[in-house]
Write a protein that holds these residues in place. Structure first.
Motif, PDB file in Angstrom:
ATOM      1  N   ALA A  42      50.774  45.783  52.688  1.00  0.00           N
ATOM      2  CA  ALA A  42      51.079  44.596  51.886  1.00  0.00           C
ATOM      3  C   ALA A  42      50.223  44.560  50.620  1.00  0.00           C
ATOM      4  O   ALA A  42      50.725  44.261  49.530  1.00  0.00           O
ATOM      5  CB  ALA A  42      50.867  43.331  52.714  1.00  0.00           C
ATOM      6  N   ALA A  43      48.932  44.881  50.756  1.00  0.00           N
ATOM      7  CA  ALA A  43      48.034  44.881  49.592  1.00  0.00           C
ATOM      8  C   ALA A  43      48.438  45.965  48.600  1.00  0.00           C
ATOM      9  O   ALA A  43      48.449  45.735  47.382  1.00  0.00           O
ATOM     10  CB  ALA A  43      46.591  45.065  50.045  1.00  0.00           C
ATOM     11  N   ARG A  82      40.880  47.677  45.145  1.00  0.00           N
ATOM     12  CA  ARG A  82      40.619  47.116  46.478  1.00  0.00           C
ATOM     13  C   ARG A  82      39.121  46.855  46.664  1.00  0.00           C
ATOM     14  O   ARG A  82      38.729  45.792  47.137  1.00  0.00           O
ATOM     15  CB  ARG A  82      41.114  48.087  47.546  1.00  0.00           C
ATOM     16  CG  ARG A  82      40.745  47.671  48.942  1.00  0.00           C
ATOM     17  CD  ARG A  82      41.071  48.761  49.936  1.00  0.00           C
ATOM     18  NE  ARG A  82      40.552  48.393  51.243  1.00  0.00           N
ATOM     19  CZ  ARG A  82      40.646  49.123  52.307  1.00  0.00           C
ATOM     20  NH1 ARG A  82      41.251  50.283  52.262  1.00  0.00           N
ATOM     21  NH2 ARG A  82      40.143  48.727  53.449  1.00  0.00           N
ATOM     22  N   ASN A  83      38.307  47.811  46.280  1.00  0.00           N
ATOM     23  CA  ASN A  83      36.860  47.661  46.449  1.00  0.00           C
ATOM     24  C   ASN A  83      36.263  46.606  45.529  1.00  0.00           C
ATOM     25  O   ASN A  83      35.158  46.135  45.781  1.00  0.00           O
ATOM     26  CB  ASN A  83      36.161  48.997  46.213  1.00  0.00           C
ATOM     27  CG  ASN A  83      36.477  50.000  47.291  1.00  0.00           C
ATOM     28  OD1 ASN A  83      36.790  49.645  48.422  1.00  0.00           O
ATOM     29  ND2 ASN A  83      36.423  51.275  46.945  1.00  0.00           N
ATOM     30  N   SER A  84      36.971  46.246  44.477  1.00  0.00           N
ATOM     31  CA  SER A  84      36.442  45.298  43.490  1.00  0.00           C
ATOM     32  C   SER A  84      37.293  44.043  43.372  1.00  0.00           C
ATOM     33  O   SER A  84      37.196  43.328  42.371  1.00  0.00           O
ATOM     34  CB  SER A  84      36.350  45.980  42.125  1.00  0.00           C
ATOM     35  OG  SER A  84      35.493  47.086  42.184  1.00  0.00           O
ATOM     36  N   ASN A  87      35.371  40.797  42.599  1.00  0.00           N
ATOM     37  CA  ASN A  87      34.775  40.833  41.271  1.00  0.00           C
ATOM     38  C   ASN A  87      35.843  40.712  40.177  1.00  0.00           C
ATOM     39  O   ASN A  87      35.649  39.993  39.196  1.00  0.00           O
ATOM     40  CB  ASN A  87      33.959  42.108  41.089  1.00  0.00           C
ATOM     41  CG  ASN A  87      33.194  42.111  39.797  1.00  0.00           C
ATOM     42  OD1 ASN A  87      32.574  41.122  39.419  1.00  0.00           O
ATOM     43  ND2 ASN A  87      33.225  43.225  39.092  1.00  0.00           N
ATOM     44  N   MET A  88      36.953  41.406  40.351  1.00  0.00           N
ATOM     45  CA  MET A  88      38.022  41.315  39.344  1.00  0.00           C
ATOM     46  C   MET A  88      38.513  39.875  39.227  1.00  0.00           C
ATOM     47  O   MET A  88      38.656  39.347  38.118  1.00  0.00           O
ATOM     48  CB  MET A  88      39.190  42.237  39.708  1.00  0.00           C
ATOM     49  CG  MET A  88      38.911  43.691  39.509  1.00  0.00           C
ATOM     50  SD  MET A  88      40.374  44.766  39.646  1.00  0.00           S
ATOM     51  CE  MET A  88      41.220  44.165  41.085  1.00  0.00           C
ATOM     52  N   TYR A  89      38.769  39.243  40.371  1.00  0.00           N
ATOM     53  CA  TYR A  89      39.233  37.848  40.334  1.00  0.00           C
ATOM     54  C   TYR A  89      38.204  36.956  39.655  1.00  0.00           C
ATOM     55  O   TYR A  89      38.549  36.150  38.780  1.00  0.00           O
ATOM     56  CB  TYR A  89      39.543  37.332  41.743  1.00  0.00           C
ATOM     57  CG  TYR A  89      39.774  35.843  41.731  1.00  0.00           C
ATOM     58  CD1 TYR A  89      40.932  35.312  41.167  1.00  0.00           C
ATOM     59  CD2 TYR A  89      38.815  34.972  42.241  1.00  0.00           C
ATOM     60  CE1 TYR A  89      41.129  33.945  41.120  1.00  0.00           C
ATOM     61  CE2 TYR A  89      39.018  33.603  42.198  1.00  0.00           C
ATOM     62  CZ  TYR A  89      40.169  33.089  41.630  1.00  0.00           C
ATOM     63  OH  TYR A  89      40.371  31.727  41.576  1.00  0.00           O
ATOM     64  N   ASP A 117      43.079  37.909  48.215  1.00  0.00           N
ATOM     65  CA  ASP A 117      43.367  37.349  49.544  1.00  0.00           C
ATOM     66  C   ASP A 117      44.008  38.402  50.454  1.00  0.00           C
ATOM     67  O   ASP A 117      43.686  38.476  51.650  1.00  0.00           O
ATOM     68  CB  ASP A 117      44.282  36.140  49.429  1.00  0.00           C
ATOM     69  CG  ASP A 117      43.591  34.947  48.786  1.00  0.00           C
ATOM     70  OD1 ASP A 117      42.330  34.930  48.695  1.00  0.00           O
ATOM     71  OD2 ASP A 117      44.303  34.018  48.338  1.00  0.00           O
ATOM     72  N   LEU A 118      44.894  39.223  49.921  1.00  0.00           N
ATOM     73  CA  LEU A 118      45.514  40.284  50.717  1.00  0.00           C
ATOM     74  C   LEU A 118      44.488  41.329  51.143  1.00  0.00           C
ATOM     75  O   LEU A 118      44.500  41.785  52.284  1.00  0.00           O
ATOM     76  CB  LEU A 118      46.643  40.946  49.934  1.00  0.00           C
ATOM     77  CG  LEU A 118      47.907  40.119  49.769  1.00  0.00           C
ATOM     78  CD1 LEU A 118      48.825  40.746  48.731  1.00  0.00           C
ATOM     79  CD2 LEU A 118      48.620  39.948  51.095  1.00  0.00           C
TER      80      LEU A 118
END
Length: 122
Positions: A42-43, A82-84, A87-89, A117-118
């Motif tokens: 999903a992500a 995914r790892n960030s 931080n990105m948000y 959230d995903l």
């Protein structure tokens, strides 16, 4: 005295073996990036369909040429994003990124939040 030394040595040995075993258990708990679980899929789908186009149009222009594909700050790559995700948000929500371009529209910021959230469900 010899008995006390033996007990101490055995206790230390047991501790070291226990730590080594615990470390391996922790590694097994982390889901691999190629795991086929539903949350990961999903992500990835959301990233490719909804977030990557924003990253490509709003982020790559400044980062292009400064980061290679393996660079952790190349957010056009799923694993790096995914790892960030948090931080990105936080960066786009605060208006710090994209730099010198004004804050993103709320609809685009919401896509970073949805991706975060995903990722949290993986």
């Amino acid at each position: 005295m010899k008995e006390l030394r033996l007990v101490c040595i055995l206790a230390l040995l047991g501790f070291l073996i226990g730590c080594s075993s615990s470390s391996n258990d922790d590694d097994e708990m982390l889901p691999p990036y190629n795991n086929n679980n539903e949350a990961l899929i999903a992500a990835q789908n959301y990233f490719n369909g909804s977030l990557k186009p924003i990253i490509d149009s709003k982020c790559v222009t400044c980062h292009e040429g400064k980061h290679n594909k393996n660079d952790a700050f190349n957010f056009g790559v799923f694993n790096n994003a995914r790892n960030s995700a948090d931080n990105m948000y936080n960066q786009v929500n605060s208006g710090k990124m994209p730099k010198d371009a004004g804050k993103l529209p709320q609809s685009e910021i919401d896509k970073f939040k949805e991706f975060m959230d995903l990722v949290d469900k993986i």
